[in-house]
Scaffold this motif. Structure first.
Motif, PDB file in Angstrom:
ATOM      1  N   ALA A  35     -28.889 -13.972 -26.079  1.00 25.19           N
ATOM      2  CA  ALA A  35     -29.820 -12.862 -26.268  1.00 25.19           C
ATOM      3  C   ALA A  35     -30.227 -12.757 -27.733  1.00 25.19           C
ATOM      4  N   SER A  36     -31.461 -12.396 -27.971  1.00 27.10           N
ATOM      5  CA  SER A  36     -31.949 -12.264 -29.338  1.00 27.10           C
ATOM      6  C   SER A  36     -31.221 -11.135 -30.057  1.00 27.10           C
ATOM      7  N   ALA A  37     -30.847 -11.374 -31.304  1.00 26.18           N
ATOM      8  CA  ALA A  37     -30.161 -10.353 -32.091  1.00 26.18           C
ATOM      9  C   ALA A  37     -31.135  -9.249 -32.488  1.00 26.18           C
ATOM     10  N   LEU A  38     -30.631  -8.021 -32.528  1.00 28.31           N
ATOM     11  CA  LEU A  38     -31.437  -6.862 -32.901  1.00 28.31           C
ATOM     12  C   LEU A  38     -30.808  -6.179 -34.097  1.00 28.31           C
ATOM     13  N   SER A  52     -33.614 -11.509 -11.586  1.00 28.98           N
ATOM     14  CA  SER A  52     -32.446 -10.731 -11.155  1.00 28.98           C
ATOM     15  C   SER A  52     -32.778  -9.257 -11.249  1.00 28.98           C
ATOM     16  N   CYS A  53     -32.634  -8.547 -10.133  1.00 27.28           N
ATOM     17  CA  CYS A  53     -32.872  -7.111 -10.115  1.00 27.28           C
ATOM     18  C   CYS A  53     -31.521  -6.410 -10.146  1.00 27.28           C
ATOM     19  N   VAL A  54     -31.355  -5.459 -11.058  1.00 29.67           N
ATOM     20  CA  VAL A  54     -30.043  -4.883 -11.339  1.00 29.67           C
ATOM     21  C   VAL A  54     -30.070  -3.363 -11.255  1.00 29.67           C
ATOM     22  N   GLU A  55     -29.056  -2.809 -10.581  1.00 26.33           N
ATOM     23  CA  GLU A  55     -28.833  -1.362 -10.645  1.00 26.33           C
ATOM     24  C   GLU A  55     -28.003  -1.097 -11.893  1.00 26.33           C
ATOM     25  N   ILE A  56     -28.522  -0.280 -12.783  1.00 30.19           N
ATOM     26  CA  ILE A  56     -27.851   0.000 -14.058  1.00 30.19           C
ATOM     27  C   ILE A  56     -26.740   1.020 -13.853  1.00 30.19           C
ATOM     28  N   LYS A  57     -25.543   0.651 -14.282  1.00 29.25           N
ATOM     29  CA  LYS A  57     -24.405   1.561 -14.203  1.00 29.25           C
ATOM     30  C   LYS A  57     -24.030   2.115 -15.575  1.00 29.25           C
ATOM     31  N   LYS A  58     -24.118   1.244 -16.593  1.00 33.87           N
ATOM     32  CA  LYS A  58     -23.734   1.657 -17.943  1.00 33.87           C
ATOM     33  C   LYS A  58     -24.473   0.805 -18.966  1.00 33.87           C
ATOM     34  N   VAL A  59     -24.853   1.436 -20.071  1.00 39.91           N
ATOM     35  CA  VAL A  59     -25.543   0.729 -21.154  1.00 39.91           C
ATOM     36  C   VAL A  59     -24.820   1.030 -22.456  1.00 39.91           C
ATOM     37  N   THR A  60     -24.464  -0.015 -23.194  1.00 37.76           N
ATOM     38  CA  THR A  60     -23.835   0.166 -24.508  1.00 37.76           C
ATOM     39  C   THR A  60     -24.628  -0.617 -25.550  1.00 37.76           C
ATOM     40  N   SER A  61     -24.528  -0.179 -26.789  1.00 33.95           N
ATOM     41  CA  SER A  61     -25.214  -0.878 -27.879  1.00 33.95           C
ATOM     42  C   SER A  61     -24.328  -0.939 -29.105  1.00 33.95           C
ATOM     43  N   VAL A  77     -27.631  -5.076 -27.117  1.00 34.39           N
ATOM     44  CA  VAL A  77     -27.403  -4.115 -26.027  1.00 34.39           C
ATOM     45  C   VAL A  77     -26.770  -4.842 -24.851  1.00 34.39           C
ATOM     46  N   THR A  78     -25.751  -4.236 -24.278  1.00 36.12           N
ATOM     47  CA  THR A  78     -25.084  -4.796 -23.103  1.00 36.12           C
ATOM     48  C   THR A  78     -25.289  -3.877 -21.911  1.00 36.12           C
ATOM     49  N   VAL A  79     -25.654  -4.482 -20.781  1.00 35.55           N
ATOM     50  CA  VAL A  79     -25.863  -3.721 -19.546  1.00 35.55           C
ATOM     51  C   VAL A  79     -24.788  -4.093 -18.545  1.00 35.55           C
ATOM     52  N   MET A  80     -24.190  -3.074 -17.942  1.00 36.81           N
ATOM     53  CA  MET A  80     -23.229  -3.268 -16.854  1.00 36.81           C
ATOM     54  C   MET A  80     -23.811  -2.658 -15.593  1.00 36.81           C
ATOM     55  N   GLY A  81     -23.791  -3.420 -14.511  1.00 31.97           N
ATOM     56  CA  GLY A  81     -24.365  -2.926 -13.282  1.00 31.97           C
ATOM     57  C   GLY A  81     -24.047  -3.806 -12.098  1.00 31.97           C
ATOM     58  N   GLU A 102     -29.624  -7.688  -5.108  1.00 29.00           N
ATOM     59  CA  GLU A 102     -29.786  -8.651  -4.009  1.00 29.00           C
ATOM     60  C   GLU A 102     -28.453  -9.200  -3.519  1.00 29.00           C
ATOM     61  N   THR A 103     -27.538  -9.535  -4.448  1.00 29.07           N
ATOM     62  CA  THR A 103     -26.287 -10.195  -4.069  1.00 29.07           C
ATOM     63  C   THR A 103     -25.083  -9.258  -4.009  1.00 29.07           C
ATOM     64  N   GLY A 104     -25.184  -8.105  -4.677  1.00 27.40           N
ATOM     65  CA  GLY A 104     -24.054  -7.179  -4.735  1.00 27.40           C
ATOM     66  C   GLY A 104     -23.011  -7.558  -5.771  1.00 27.40           C
ATOM     67  N   GLU A 105     -23.269  -8.626  -6.544  1.00 30.02           N
ATOM     68  CA  GLU A 105     -22.311  -9.079  -7.557  1.00 30.02           C
ATOM     69  C   GLU A 105     -22.394  -8.205  -8.811  1.00 30.02           C
ATOM     70  N   GLN A 106     -21.264  -8.136  -9.511  1.00 27.49           N
ATOM     71  CA  GLN A 106     -21.221  -7.376 -10.761  1.00 27.49           C
ATOM     72  C   GLN A 106     -22.095  -8.062 -11.812  1.00 27.49           C
ATOM     73  N   TYR A 107     -22.781  -7.253 -12.593  1.00 26.45           N
ATOM     74  CA  TYR A 107     -23.655  -7.766 -13.646  1.00 26.45           C
ATOM     75  C   TYR A 107     -23.174  -7.186 -14.975  1.00 26.45           C
ATOM     76  N   VAL A 108     -22.754  -8.053 -15.880  1.00 27.13           N
ATOM     77  CA  VAL A 108     -22.371  -7.639 -17.235  1.00 27.13           C
ATOM     78  C   VAL A 108     -22.977  -8.646 -18.189  1.00 27.13           C
ATOM     79  N   LYS A 109     -23.926  -8.209 -18.990  1.00 27.31           N
ATOM     80  CA  LYS A 109     -24.624  -9.173 -19.845  1.00 27.31           C
ATOM     81  C   LYS A 109     -25.253  -8.506 -21.052  1.00 27.31           C
ATOM     82  N   ARG A 110     -25.221  -9.221 -22.170  1.00 31.47           N
ATOM     83  CA  ARG A 110     -25.993  -8.784 -23.330  1.00 31.47           C
ATOM     84  C   ARG A 110     -27.425  -9.247 -23.100  1.00 31.47           C
TER      85      ARG A 110
END
Length: 209
Positions: A27-30, A61-70, A75-79, A83-91
């Motif tokens: 991910a690009s640095a901010l 990838s379509c994601v339901e957002i559960k938590k956002v941290t910066s 910025v990291t999104v957890m959700g 479509e798949t129901g898998e956990q999503y954790v990514k910067r």
């Protein structure tokens, strides 16, 4: 030989600079301010879409957002992947992160988070609004309990808002009650006159000496 070495260094140097501007997972640095702004935007939504228009395979990838941290660089999104129901954790990469714009109860288009935050980034291509069951789920999630004005979605935040609303209702009721008293002086005057009549009636008669 020396000329070839100089040419090689000239070719590698931009690659090193480019890589230095990437976070650990690509991910690009901010800056800290940019990261905070992006996090604020994402917290105003229940869903997001990850889409890279410049990639060889532009997967979505379509994601339901559960938590956002910066932090100071990103910025990291957890959700959950819708479509798949898998956990999503990514910067996230702000050029590849999209949030829905609602109009008349539907998703009218997807907006690039980086562009919303006025960050210099290249999203390459504009993705279509997700269709089918995934699109329906995205819309339902986005409409469910969304508080765009405040960006607050937690139970604690909702309870705080409801408590403030109740306080406002009580204040409004008391104000109306107070106004009603001010608007009916005749009633109070009538009560005073009635008390005066009772007092006069109870006063003992004077006897002449």
């Amino acid at each position: 030989m020396k000329g070839h070495l100089v040419l090689l260094v000239a070719m590698v140097a931009p690659m090193l600079v480019c890589n230095a501007q990437k976070a650990d997972d690509g991910a690009s640095a901010l800056t800290g301010v940019q990261a905070s702004q992006v996090a604020k935007i994402l917290r105003q939504h229940n869903v997001m879409m990850e889409y890279c228009g410049c990639c060889e395979v532009p997967a979505m990838s379509c994601v339901e957002i559960k938590k956002v941290t910066s932090d100071t660089v990103g910025v990291t999104v957890m959700g959950v992947n819708i479509e798949t129901g898998e956990q999503y954790v990514k910067r996230i990469d702000v050029a590849e992160t999209w949030v829905p714009q609602l109009a008349s109860g539907s998703i009218s288009k997807m907006q690039c988070v980086g562009q919303i935050a006025k960050i210099n980034c290249d999203p390459c291509t504009m993705p279509s609004v997700p269709a089918g069951e995934v699109g329906k789920k995205m819309l339902a999630l986005e409409l469910d309990g969304l508080m765009e004005a405040s960006g607050m979605k937690s139970k604690e935040s909702k309870m705080e808002i409801e408590k403030n609303v109740r306080k406002e209702d009580v204040k409004l009721f008391n104000d109306k009650k107070h106004d009603a008293k001010l608007k009916s002086p005749a009633k109070e005057l009538k009560t005073i006159r009635k008390d005066e009549r009772i007092m006069i009636k109870r006063m003992p008669k004077r006897t002449e000496r």
